[in-house]
Design a protein around this motif. Structure first.
Motif, PDB file in Angstrom:
ATOM      1  N   LYS A  14       0.851  -1.149  -0.239  1.00 35.21           N
ATOM      2  CA  LYS A  14      -0.046   0.099   0.048  1.00 35.21           C
ATOM      3  C   LYS A  14       0.802   1.263  -0.151  1.00 35.21           C
ATOM      4  O   LYS A  14       0.294   2.238  -0.548  1.00 35.21           O
ATOM      5  CB  LYS A  14      -1.206   0.100   1.111  1.00 35.21           C
ATOM      6  N   THR A  32       1.107   7.613   7.905  1.00 33.67           N
ATOM      7  CA  THR A  32       1.500   7.668   9.659  1.00 33.67           C
ATOM      8  C   THR A  32       2.824   7.123   9.806  1.00 33.67           C
ATOM      9  O   THR A  32       3.651   7.440  10.820  1.00 33.67           O
ATOM     10  CB  THR A  32       0.456   7.594  10.357  1.00 33.67           C
ATOM     11  N   GLY A  33       2.873   5.652   8.962  1.00 34.63           N
ATOM     12  CA  GLY A  33       4.181   4.964   9.525  1.00 34.63           C
ATOM     13  C   GLY A  33       5.488   5.713   8.980  1.00 34.63           C
ATOM     14  O   GLY A  33       6.450   5.942   9.709  1.00 34.63           O
ATOM     15  N   PHE A  36       6.092   8.359  11.461  1.00 33.51           N
ATOM     16  CA  PHE A  36       6.801   7.890  12.668  1.00 33.51           C
ATOM     17  C   PHE A  36       8.342   7.969  12.494  1.00 33.51           C
ATOM     18  O   PHE A  36       9.298   7.994  13.149  1.00 33.51           O
ATOM     19  CB  PHE A  36       6.093   6.615  12.905  1.00 33.51           C
ATOM     20  N   GLU A  58       3.167  -3.248  17.807  1.00 34.65           N
ATOM     21  CA  GLU A  58       2.141  -2.787  18.337  1.00 34.65           C
ATOM     22  C   GLU A  58       1.717  -1.167  17.809  1.00 34.65           C
ATOM     23  O   GLU A  58       2.594  -0.628  17.200  1.00 34.65           O
ATOM     24  CB  GLU A  58       2.323  -2.441  19.854  1.00 34.65           C
ATOM     25  N   PHE A  59       0.473  -1.077  17.828  1.00 38.01           N
ATOM     26  CA  PHE A  59      -0.025   0.319  17.529  1.00 38.01           C
ATOM     27  C   PHE A  59       0.654   1.478  18.365  1.00 38.01           C
ATOM     28  O   PHE A  59       0.591   1.394  19.576  1.00 38.01           O
ATOM     29  CB  PHE A  59      -1.554   0.371  17.486  1.00 38.01           C
ATOM     30  N   VAL A  60       0.975   2.526  17.942  1.00 33.46           N
ATOM     31  CA  VAL A  60       1.269   3.823  18.699  1.00 33.46           C
ATOM     32  C   VAL A  60       0.008   4.288  19.303  1.00 33.46           C
ATOM     33  O   VAL A  60      -1.044   4.184  18.586  1.00 33.46           O
ATOM     34  CB  VAL A  60       1.931   4.994  17.831  1.00 33.46           C
ATOM     35  N   THR A  65      -0.903   9.430  17.542  1.00 33.62           N
ATOM     36  CA  THR A  65      -0.975   9.169  16.251  1.00 33.62           C
ATOM     37  C   THR A  65      -1.823  10.232  15.728  1.00 33.62           C
ATOM     38  O   THR A  65      -1.393  10.930  14.553  1.00 33.62           O
ATOM     39  CB  THR A  65      -1.413   7.887  15.738  1.00 33.62           C
ATOM     40  N   GLY A  86      -2.092   4.242   6.057  1.00 30.61           N
ATOM     41  CA  GLY A  86      -1.867   3.605   7.391  1.00 30.61           C
ATOM     42  C   GLY A  86      -2.709   4.265   8.514  1.00 30.61           C
ATOM     43  O   GLY A  86      -2.455   4.059   9.557  1.00 30.61           O
ATOM     44  N   TYR A  87      -3.817   5.085   8.015  1.00 33.20           N
ATOM     45  CA  TYR A  87      -4.637   5.788   9.060  1.00 33.20           C
ATOM     46  C   TYR A  87      -5.903   6.215   8.336  1.00 33.20           C
ATOM     47  O   TYR A  87      -5.928   6.456   7.295  1.00 33.20           O
ATOM     48  CB  TYR A  87      -4.005   7.171   9.706  1.00 33.20           C
ATOM     49  N   ARG A  89      -6.524   3.051  11.628  1.00 34.99           N
ATOM     50  CA  ARG A  89      -6.138   1.705  11.615  1.00 34.99           C
ATOM     51  C   ARG A  89      -7.086   0.982  12.741  1.00 34.99           C
ATOM     52  O   ARG A  89      -7.114  -0.194  12.994  1.00 34.99           O
ATOM     53  CB  ARG A  89      -5.035   1.594  12.253  1.00 34.99           C
ATOM     54  N   GLN A  93      -9.934   5.443  15.668  1.00 37.07           N
ATOM     55  CA  GLN A  93      -9.151   6.495  14.881  1.00 37.07           C
ATOM     56  C   GLN A  93     -10.149   6.624  13.612  1.00 37.07           C
ATOM     57  O   GLN A  93     -10.017   7.839  13.130  1.00 37.07           O
ATOM     58  CB  GLN A  93      -7.791   5.952  14.120  1.00 37.07           C
ATOM     59  N   ARG A 134      14.259  -2.968   7.742  1.00 39.91           N
ATOM     60  CA  ARG A 134      13.319  -2.367   8.762  1.00 39.91           C
ATOM     61  C   ARG A 134      13.518  -3.197  10.115  1.00 39.91           C
ATOM     62  O   ARG A 134      13.040  -4.376  10.082  1.00 39.91           O
ATOM     63  CB  ARG A 134      11.780  -2.251   8.397  1.00 39.91           C
ATOM     64  N   ASP A 136      11.120  -3.458  12.342  1.00 39.40           N
ATOM     65  CA  ASP A 136       9.892  -4.261  12.528  1.00 39.40           C
ATOM     66  C   ASP A 136       9.388  -5.097  11.462  1.00 39.40           C
ATOM     67  O   ASP A 136       8.319  -5.549  11.471  1.00 39.40           O
ATOM     68  CB  ASP A 136       8.580  -3.139  12.626  1.00 39.40           C
ATOM     69  N   ARG A 145       1.901  -8.018  13.666  1.00 36.33           N
ATOM     70  CA  ARG A 145       1.338  -6.560  12.930  1.00 36.33           C
ATOM     71  C   ARG A 145       0.193  -7.081  11.990  1.00 36.33           C
ATOM     72  O   ARG A 145      -0.776  -6.659  11.930  1.00 36.33           O
ATOM     73  CB  ARG A 145       2.406  -6.055  12.023  1.00 36.33           C
TER      74      ARG A 145
HETATM   75  P1  AMP Z   1       3.328   1.147   8.556  1.00 38.43           P
HETATM   76  O1  AMP Z   1       4.413   1.789   7.874  1.00 38.43           O
HETATM   77  O2  AMP Z   1       1.994   1.738   8.154  1.00 38.43           O
HETATM   78  O3  AMP Z   1       3.306  -0.282   8.683  1.00 38.43           O
HETATM   79  O4  AMP Z   1       3.596   1.607  10.263  1.00 38.43           O
HETATM   80  C1  AMP Z   1       4.557   1.319  10.873  1.00 38.43           C
HETATM   81  C2  AMP Z   1       4.208   1.201  12.458  1.00 38.43           C
HETATM   82  O5  AMP Z   1       3.713   2.543  12.959  1.00 38.43           O
HETATM   83  C3  AMP Z   1       3.053   0.506  12.726  1.00 38.43           C
HETATM   84  O6  AMP Z   1       3.274  -0.973  12.972  1.00 38.43           O
HETATM   85  C4  AMP Z   1       2.834   1.038  14.038  1.00 38.43           C
HETATM   86  O7  AMP Z   1       3.456   0.686  15.181  1.00 38.43           O
HETATM   87  C5  AMP Z   1       2.802   2.548  13.763  1.00 38.43           C
HETATM   88  N1  AMP Z   1       1.710   3.043  13.046  1.00 38.43           N
HETATM   89  C6  AMP Z   1       1.761   3.627  12.051  1.00 38.43           C
HETATM   90  N2  AMP Z   1       0.237   4.155  11.611  1.00 38.43           N
HETATM   91  C7  AMP Z   1      -0.326   4.030  12.835  1.00 38.43           C
HETATM   92  C8  AMP Z   1      -1.725   4.216  13.249  1.00 38.43           C
HETATM   93  N3  AMP Z   1      -2.672   4.751  12.548  1.00 38.43           N
HETATM   94  N4  AMP Z   1      -2.070   3.918  14.588  1.00 38.43           N
HETATM   95  C9  AMP Z   1      -1.177   3.460  15.364  1.00 38.43           C
HETATM   96  N5  AMP Z   1       0.180   3.076  15.099  1.00 38.43           N
HETATM   97  C10 AMP Z   1       0.517   3.340  13.591  1.00 38.43           C
END
Ligand code: AMP
Length: 201
Positions: A14, A32-33, A36, A58-60, A65, A86-87, A89, A93, A134, A136, A145
């Motif tokens: 995505k 959002t990822g 972060f 885990e989710f932040v 966020t 990514g939002y 989620r 939210q 990465r 994670d 995840r």
């Molecule tokens: P992504 O790149 O979208 O897979 O996001 C990587 C990581 O960032 C996730 O595994 C969460 O720890 C955090 N994250 C990103 N978007 C969110 C969100 N909308 N809510 C909570 N945590 C988020």
């Protein structure tokens, strides 16, 4: 002008699709990822807080966020539309985004759901771990995840389906073909909607 969301499990591609789709509609892809990860890299306070959750898969926390996204949506480039990656989620939210957007002139136009089978997802994520390193993308974190996506993000899909905003796009196959299918699906949905206007090419 288009206000779009892309949903898809980790490893569905995505992020890549978001970039291409956003470019087509001349709007920023807001991940959002990525936001972060930029904070983690820049060693900000928010990055230190978020990194603890990200490394475990885990989710932040929602308030962190949503606060970060609120600021990003105030940037000038988001005034003419955006593609959120990514939002939202989880169900909370979805409501937070409703509130964020109702305080401005925005509302969501179309939600793209990228679909990819579980085995294919796990294989892709392990491959990405090797390529991008990465922190994670380890096997146990990947599992967590995917689990969270199934348990929490399903509610997001349900919510937007009920609102008639969801378009499903098969996320397997060639990158270009998936992008083209997504753009066509969004275009058709925008044309069906009542908010017609220039600048959507
Ligand atoms: P992504 O790149 O979208 O897979 O996001 C990587 C990581 O960032 C996730 O595994 C969460 O720890 C955090 N994250 C990103 N978007 C969110 C969100 N909308 N809510 C909570 N945590 C988020």
């Amino acid at each position: 002008m288009a206000r779009l969301i892309i949903l898809g499990p980790p490893g569905s591609g995505k992020g890549t699709q978001a970039e291409y789709i956003a470019r087509h509609f001349s709007i920023p892809a807001i991940s959002t990822g990525d936001l972060f990860r930029a904070h983690v890299k820049g060693r900000t306070e928010l990055g230190a807080e978020a990194g603890k959750y990200m490394d475990k898969g885990e989710f932040v926390p929602d308030h962190v966020t949503t606060g970060m996204l609120r600021l990003r949506l105030q940037d000038g480039d988001a005034a003419a539309g955006f593609l959120l990656d990514g939002y939202p989620r989880n169900a909370a939210q979805v409501l937070a985004l409703d509130e964020l957007l109702s305080s401005g002139r925005h509302a969501v136009d179309v939600v793209i759901a990228l679909t990819v089978g579980d085995d294919e997802l796990a294989a892709r994520m392990l491959r990405r771990a090797k390529e991008q390193g990465r922190s994670d993308d380890t096997e146990s974190v990947i599992k967590r995840r995917l689990e969270l996506y199934r348990d929490e993000t399903h509610a997001v899909v349900t919510s937007y389906t009920e609102r008639g905003l969801l378009v499903s796009v098969d996320g397997t196959g060639e990158r270009e073909a998936i992008t083209a299918a997504a753009i066509a699906a969004v275009q058709a949905a925008l044309e069906r909607g009542s908010v017609a206007g220039p600048g959507r090419d």
